[in-house]
Design an enzyme around this catalytic site. Structure first.
Site, short mmCIF file in Angstrom:
data_model
loop_
_atom_site.label_atom_id
_atom_site.label_comp_id
_atom_site.label_asym_id
_atom_site.label_seq_id
_atom_site.Cartn_x
_atom_site.Cartn_y
_atom_site.Cartn_z
N ASP A 17 15.48 2.82 49.22
CA ASP A 17 15.01 3.34 47.93
C ASP A 17 16.12 3.17 46.89
OD1 ASP A 17 13.56 4.61 45.99
OD2 ASP A 17 13.08 6.36 47.20
N LYS B 242 12.74 -0.47 47.43
CA LYS B 242 11.66 0.16 46.67
C LYS B 242 12.17 0.56 45.31
CE LYS B 242 10.21 4.44 47.37
NZ LYS B 242 10.23 5.02 45.99
N GLU C 265 10.74 2.31 41.37
CA GLU C 265 9.69 3.12 40.77
C GLU C 265 9.23 2.57 39.43
OE1 GLU C 265 10.93 7.18 40.50
OE2 GLU C 265 11.30 7.38 42.65
N GLU D 144 1.84 8.20 44.53
CA GLU D 144 2.27 9.59 44.70
C GLU D 144 1.58 10.53 43.72
OE1 GLU D 144 6.30 12.37 45.08
OE2 GLU D 144 6.49 10.19 44.92
#
Length: 286
Positions: free
Chosen positions: A42, A73, A75, A143
């Protein structure tokens, strides 16, 4: 965030995430599993958001080369974020997307709150997902979305989705295992357990109970006791050791008294000089 006691994910650095990735990588290697789990690193806040996408690519390379991850990953699904994802993919690193509640951007989205609860916003999220897919993302985390929105996004995409607080219509599910196993039982943590998280255990209470029992046993002298002091000297060696101790017992006692005196004086100096108080506990300067 949870493991280090932070209120948000924003303080995390690349070096900290690399440390975590390396630890997980070693765990995978030592597990002896016949399956090879996909390790996704992340990328933390401040490591990929720059207009210069080379910054993101360099950090992604660090995750692969130093962290041992299989993919990274990031966002967000805006056009600039999709451009960054594409840059990383074209550089040879697989990318997982993440839309909806994006924890690194809580100062912009107004905190940890559900996303996509209006038709217009839900449609924008679908567009973000498609944008990330076009950029080369191999999967997307959804999410804190309404279940119907997450299901619609999943049905539209050709790549899989991983839901967290997004209903059962996604391709897969994920939870923070500290939450799902109830590992943190103190009040500060309890207030941050998400509403969508089902607890499958209360390990935190078991840990707390064990620590309290340990403290009680030590204070009462029950632990370690004879049972947990297994290492022994022979009777002959014990006698020889006692004789050795007797040869300089007086000298060691004198050294003990000298050391105790020095430590007492040092403590008095700390008390008087460093903390600005007298030996009676009064503050000299304030």
């Amino acid at each position: 965030m949870v493991e280090l006691g932070f209120e948000t994910t924003q303080p995390m650095s690349v070096d900290q995430m690399l440390h975590h990735s390396q630890s997980v990588k070693r765990g995978i290697e030592q597990s002896g599993s016949s399956h090879s789990p996909l390790l996704v690193g992340d990328m933390p806040f401040g490591s990929y958001e720059f207009e210069d996408t080379d910054v993101a690519l360099r950090n992604a390379y660090r995750f692969v080369k130093e962290g041992g991850v299989d993919a990274v990953k990031l966002e967000g699904g805006t056009a600039p974020r999709a451009k960054t994802a594409q840059k990383i993919v074209e550089g040879g690193v697989a990318v997982m997307g993440h839309i909806g509640l994006t924890p690194q951007a809580i100062s912009v989205i107004g905190g940890f709150r559900a996303q996509g609860r209006t038709a217009a916003r839900a449609r924008l999220l679908l567009d973000e997902a498609l944008r990330l897919q076009d950029a080369g993302a191999f999967a997307i985390v959804l999410e804190c979305l309404p279940a119907n929105v997450a299901a619609a996004i999943t049905e539209t995409l050709e790549i899989p989705t991983i839901g967290i607080g997004a209903g059962g219509g996604t391709s897969g599910q994920v939870l923070v295992f500290h939450d799902m196993l109830g590992m943190m039982s103190h009040p500060h943590h309890e207030q941050f357990v998400p509403k969508f998280c089902k607890k499958y255990a209360e390990i935190g209470h078991t840990i707390q109970k064990g620590l309290e029992e340990f403290k009680t046993d030590v204070e009462s002298g029950v632990f370690p006791g004879e049972e947990y002091a297994p290492y022994r000297m022979s009777q002959e060696e014990t006698q020889m050791f006692d004789e050795l101790l007797a040869t300089d017992a007086e000298e060691r006692e004198l050294k003990h008294e000298e050391a105790a005196k020095k430590l007492t004086q040092a403590d008095e100096y700390e008390h008087l000089k460093l903390y600005g108080t007298t030996d009676k506990g009064h503050n000299n300067g304030k």
